[in-house]
Scaffold this motif. Structure first.
Motif, PDB file in Angstrom:
ATOM      1  N   GLY A  97       0.806  -1.218   0.000  1.00 48.83           N
ATOM      2  CA  GLY A  97       0.000   0.000   0.000  1.00 48.83           C
ATOM      3  C   GLY A  97       0.838   1.266   0.000  1.00 48.83           C
ATOM      4  O   GLY A  97       0.341   2.352   0.286  1.00 48.83           O
ATOM      5  N   ALA A  98       2.107   1.143  -0.337  1.00 47.76           N
ATOM      6  CA  ALA A  98       2.999   2.307  -0.375  1.00 47.76           C
ATOM      7  C   ALA A  98       2.713   3.139  -1.628  1.00 47.76           C
ATOM      8  O   ALA A  98       2.378   2.599  -2.681  1.00 47.76           O
ATOM      9  N   ALA A  99       2.854   4.445  -1.497  1.00 45.31           N
ATOM     10  CA  ALA A  99       2.661   5.344  -2.638  1.00 45.31           C
ATOM     11  C   ALA A  99       3.905   5.331  -3.519  1.00 45.31           C
ATOM     12  O   ALA A  99       5.025   5.235  -3.020  1.00 45.31           O
ATOM     13  N   LEU A 100       3.702   5.414  -4.814  1.00 44.69           N
ATOM     14  CA  LEU A 100       4.803   5.562  -5.765  1.00 44.69           C
ATOM     15  C   LEU A 100       4.799   7.000  -6.258  1.00 44.69           C
ATOM     16  O   LEU A 100       3.793   7.473  -6.789  1.00 44.69           O
ATOM     17  N   VAL A 101       5.909   7.694  -6.082  1.00 48.03           N
ATOM     18  CA  VAL A 101       6.029   9.072  -6.531  1.00 48.03           C
ATOM     19  C   VAL A 101       7.183   9.122  -7.528  1.00 48.03           C
ATOM     20  O   VAL A 101       8.350   9.040  -7.145  1.00 48.03           O
ATOM     21  N   PRO A 102       6.877   9.235  -8.815  1.00 47.13           N
ATOM     22  CA  PRO A 102       7.960   9.270  -9.805  1.00 47.13           C
ATOM     23  C   PRO A 102       8.746  10.578  -9.731  1.00 47.13           C
ATOM     24  O   PRO A 102       8.176  11.649  -9.535  1.00 47.13           O
ATOM     25  N   CYS A 103      10.050  10.455  -9.844  1.00 46.66           N
ATOM     26  CA  CYS A 103      10.954  11.613  -9.839  1.00 46.66           C
ATOM     27  C   CYS A 103      11.987  11.397 -10.936  1.00 46.66           C
ATOM     28  O   CYS A 103      12.382  10.265 -11.200  1.00 46.66           O
ATOM     29  N   TYR A 104      12.418  12.481 -11.543  1.00 51.10           N
ATOM     30  CA  TYR A 104      13.483  12.367 -12.552  1.00 51.10           C
ATOM     31  C   TYR A 104      14.271  13.660 -12.589  1.00 51.10           C
ATOM     32  O   TYR A 104      13.694  14.749 -12.476  1.00 51.10           O
ATOM     33  N   ALA A 105      15.572  13.530 -12.718  1.00 50.84           N
ATOM     34  CA  ALA A 105      16.454  14.696 -12.836  1.00 50.84           C
ATOM     35  C   ALA A 105      16.994  14.736 -14.261  1.00 50.84           C
ATOM     36  O   ALA A 105      17.876  13.950 -14.616  1.00 50.84           O
ATOM     37  N   PHE A 106      16.446  15.632 -15.064  1.00 56.05           N
ATOM     38  CA  PHE A 106      16.911  15.785 -16.441  1.00 56.05           C
ATOM     39  C   PHE A 106      18.259  16.489 -16.435  1.00 56.05           C
ATOM     40  O   PHE A 106      18.428  17.500 -15.765  1.00 56.05           O
ATOM     41  N   GLY A 107      19.205  15.954 -17.171  1.00 56.93           N
ATOM     42  CA  GLY A 107      20.529  16.554 -17.269  1.00 56.93           C
ATOM     43  C   GLY A 107      21.615  15.771 -16.560  1.00 56.93           C
ATOM     44  O   GLY A 107      22.799  16.060 -16.739  1.00 56.93           O
ATOM     45  N   CYS A 108      21.243  14.768 -15.754  1.00 54.64           N
ATOM     46  CA  CYS A 108      22.258  13.974 -15.047  1.00 54.64           C
ATOM     47  C   CYS A 108      23.222  13.280 -16.022  1.00 54.64           C
ATOM     48  O   CYS A 108      24.377  13.076 -15.700  1.00 54.64           O
ATOM     49  N   VAL A 109      22.720  12.931 -17.196  1.00 54.44           N
ATOM     50  CA  VAL A 109      23.566  12.234 -18.167  1.00 54.44           C
ATOM     51  C   VAL A 109      24.693  13.122 -18.690  1.00 54.44           C
ATOM     52  O   VAL A 109      25.660  12.625 -19.276  1.00 54.44           O
ATOM     53  N   ASP A 110      24.577  14.431 -18.481  1.00 56.50           N
ATOM     54  CA  ASP A 110      25.593  15.361 -18.976  1.00 56.50           C
ATOM     55  C   ASP A 110      26.637  15.733 -17.917  1.00 56.50           C
ATOM     56  O   ASP A 110      27.569  16.473 -18.211  1.00 56.50           O
ATOM     57  N   LEU A 111      26.484  15.225 -16.709  1.00 56.77           N
ATOM     58  CA  LEU A 111      27.405  15.592 -15.631  1.00 56.77           C
ATOM     59  C   LEU A 111      28.782  14.954 -15.774  1.00 56.77           C
ATOM     60  O   LEU A 111      29.753  15.425 -15.196  1.00 56.77           O
ATOM     61  N   TYR A 112      28.859  13.879 -16.548  1.00 53.83           N
ATOM     62  CA  TYR A 112      30.118  13.155 -16.733  1.00 53.83           C
ATOM     63  C   TYR A 112      30.313  12.803 -18.199  1.00 53.83           C
ATOM     64  O   TYR A 112      29.340  12.593 -18.926  1.00 53.83           O
ATOM     65  N   ASP A 113      31.560  12.689 -18.612  1.00 53.14           N
ATOM     66  CA  ASP A 113      31.884  12.109 -19.908  1.00 53.14           C
ATOM     67  C   ASP A 113      32.014  10.615 -19.672  1.00 53.14           C
ATOM     68  O   ASP A 113      32.674  10.183 -18.723  1.00 53.14           O
ATOM     69  N   THR A 114      31.356   9.813 -20.495  1.00 56.32           N
ATOM     70  CA  THR A 114      31.430   8.365 -20.342  1.00 56.32           C
ATOM     71  C   THR A 114      32.204   7.764 -21.503  1.00 56.32           C
ATOM     72  O   THR A 114      32.252   8.332 -22.589  1.00 56.32           O
ATOM     73  N   PRO A 134      31.563   1.336 -14.567  1.00 57.46           N
ATOM     74  CA  PRO A 134      31.509   2.459 -15.512  1.00 57.46           C
ATOM     75  C   PRO A 134      32.869   3.128 -15.676  1.00 57.46           C
ATOM     76  O   PRO A 134      33.671   3.150 -14.743  1.00 57.46           O
ATOM     77  N   LEU A 135      33.111   3.640 -16.858  1.00 58.61           N
ATOM     78  CA  LEU A 135      34.307   4.441 -17.122  1.00 58.61           C
ATOM     79  C   LEU A 135      33.823   5.863 -17.391  1.00 58.61           C
ATOM     80  O   LEU A 135      33.058   6.085 -18.335  1.00 58.61           O
ATOM     81  N   TYR A 136      34.240   6.796 -16.562  1.00 60.92           N
ATOM     82  CA  TYR A 136      33.742   8.157 -16.699  1.00 60.92           C
ATOM     83  C   TYR A 136      34.728   9.155 -16.120  1.00 60.92           C
ATOM     84  O   TYR A 136      35.644   8.799 -15.389  1.00 60.92           O
ATOM     85  N   SER A 137      34.517  10.411 -16.450  1.00 61.69           N
ATOM     86  CA  SER A 137      35.275  11.506 -15.838  1.00 61.69           C
ATOM     87  C   SER A 137      34.372  12.731 -15.797  1.00 61.69           C
ATOM     88  O   SER A 137      33.488  12.905 -16.635  1.00 61.69           O
ATOM     89  N   GLY A 138      34.604  13.545 -14.800  1.00 62.57           N
ATOM     90  CA  GLY A 138      33.824  14.767 -14.640  1.00 62.57           C
ATOM     91  C   GLY A 138      34.682  15.979 -14.902  1.00 62.57           C
ATOM     92  O   GLY A 138      35.629  15.938 -15.689  1.00 62.57           O
ATOM     93  N   SER A 139      34.387  17.054 -14.204  1.00 61.91           N
ATOM     94  CA  SER A 139      35.158  18.279 -14.411  1.00 61.91           C
ATOM     95  C   SER A 139      36.588  18.111 -13.894  1.00 61.91           C
ATOM     96  O   SER A 139      37.540  18.525 -14.532  1.00 61.91           O
ATOM     97  N   ILE A 140      36.722  17.503 -12.725  1.00 60.76           N
ATOM     98  CA  ILE A 140      38.033  17.188 -12.156  1.00 60.76           C
ATOM     99  C   ILE A 140      37.937  15.776 -11.608  1.00 60.76           C
ATOM    100  O   ILE A 140      37.350  15.549 -10.547  1.00 60.76           O
ATOM    101  N   GLY A 141      38.456  14.812 -12.340  1.00 60.69           N
ATOM    102  CA  GLY A 141      38.388  13.422 -11.898  1.00 60.69           C
ATOM    103  C   GLY A 141      36.958  12.931 -11.796  1.00 60.69           C
ATOM    104  O   GLY A 141      36.214  12.963 -12.760  1.00 60.69           O
ATOM    105  N   VAL A 142      36.558  12.510 -10.590  1.00 58.83           N
ATOM    106  CA  VAL A 142      35.208  11.976 -10.401  1.00 58.83           C
ATOM    107  C   VAL A 142      34.191  13.032  -9.991  1.00 58.83           C
ATOM    108  O   VAL A 142      33.021  12.726  -9.790  1.00 58.83           O
TER     109      VAL A 142
END
Length: 155
Positions: A97-114, A134-142
């Motif tokens: 009987g738990a409620a489902l509340v959908p959430c999504y953060a658009f743009g997360c895929v752009d936070l790192y280079d994969t 995963p193999l990725y890098s961000g602005s400075i390392g991880v």
């Protein structure tokens, strides 16, 4: 993931005084240091008995159903949600009987280079062990890039 950290803070504001836990892959709790890190950051095993117990105790759960499949397939500029075989959380919500509340953060895929080097090997490991490498890098390392995110929370 950054998405989890972002949503974690928002859920604590929306549900003051109510414990919120994040479901994490069961395999992570079999690795000594990783297990402690998961528990320290309020993650619990995603196995049905653990999630059921948490819901029965009145806790809220954050579920990121795409899991390791979304992690390994992430491409900057390409939003993709992998849900086709991830319906256990819906069944659990119906049973408790738990409620489902959908959430999504658009743009997360752009936070790192994969990177897709050794993709076949990493995909085989993901399928066999349920762990993403995963193999990725961000602005400075991880560290993620400083980019805007648009968060949408359903009713």
């Amino acid at each position: 993931s950054d998405y989890r950290i972002l949503m974690d803070g928002m859920l604590y504001e929306a549900l003051p005084g109510r414990p919120v836990y994040t479901l994490a892959a069961s395999v992570l709790f079999r690795i000594p240091f990783v297990r402690e890190l998961c528990l320290w950051t309020r993650c619990i095993d995603a196995g049905k008995p653990y999630a059921m117990r948490a819901l029965r105790r009145g806790h809220s759960l954050m579920v990121i159903p795409g899991g390791e499949m979304e992690q390994i397939r992430t491409k900057p500029g390409h939003e993709e949600v992998c849900l086709s075989k991830r319906v256990g959380f819906v069944k659990l919500a119906l049973q408790t009987g738990a409620a489902l509340v959908p959430c999504y953060a658009f743009g997360c895929v752009d936070l790192y280079d994969t990177y897709f080097a050794f993709f076949g090997l990493r995909e085989a490991i993901r399928k066999k062990l349920g762990v993403c490498l995963p193999l990725y890098s961000g602005s400075i390392g991880v560290l993620p890039k400083r980019l805007p995110l648009n968060v949408v929370i359903g009713d």
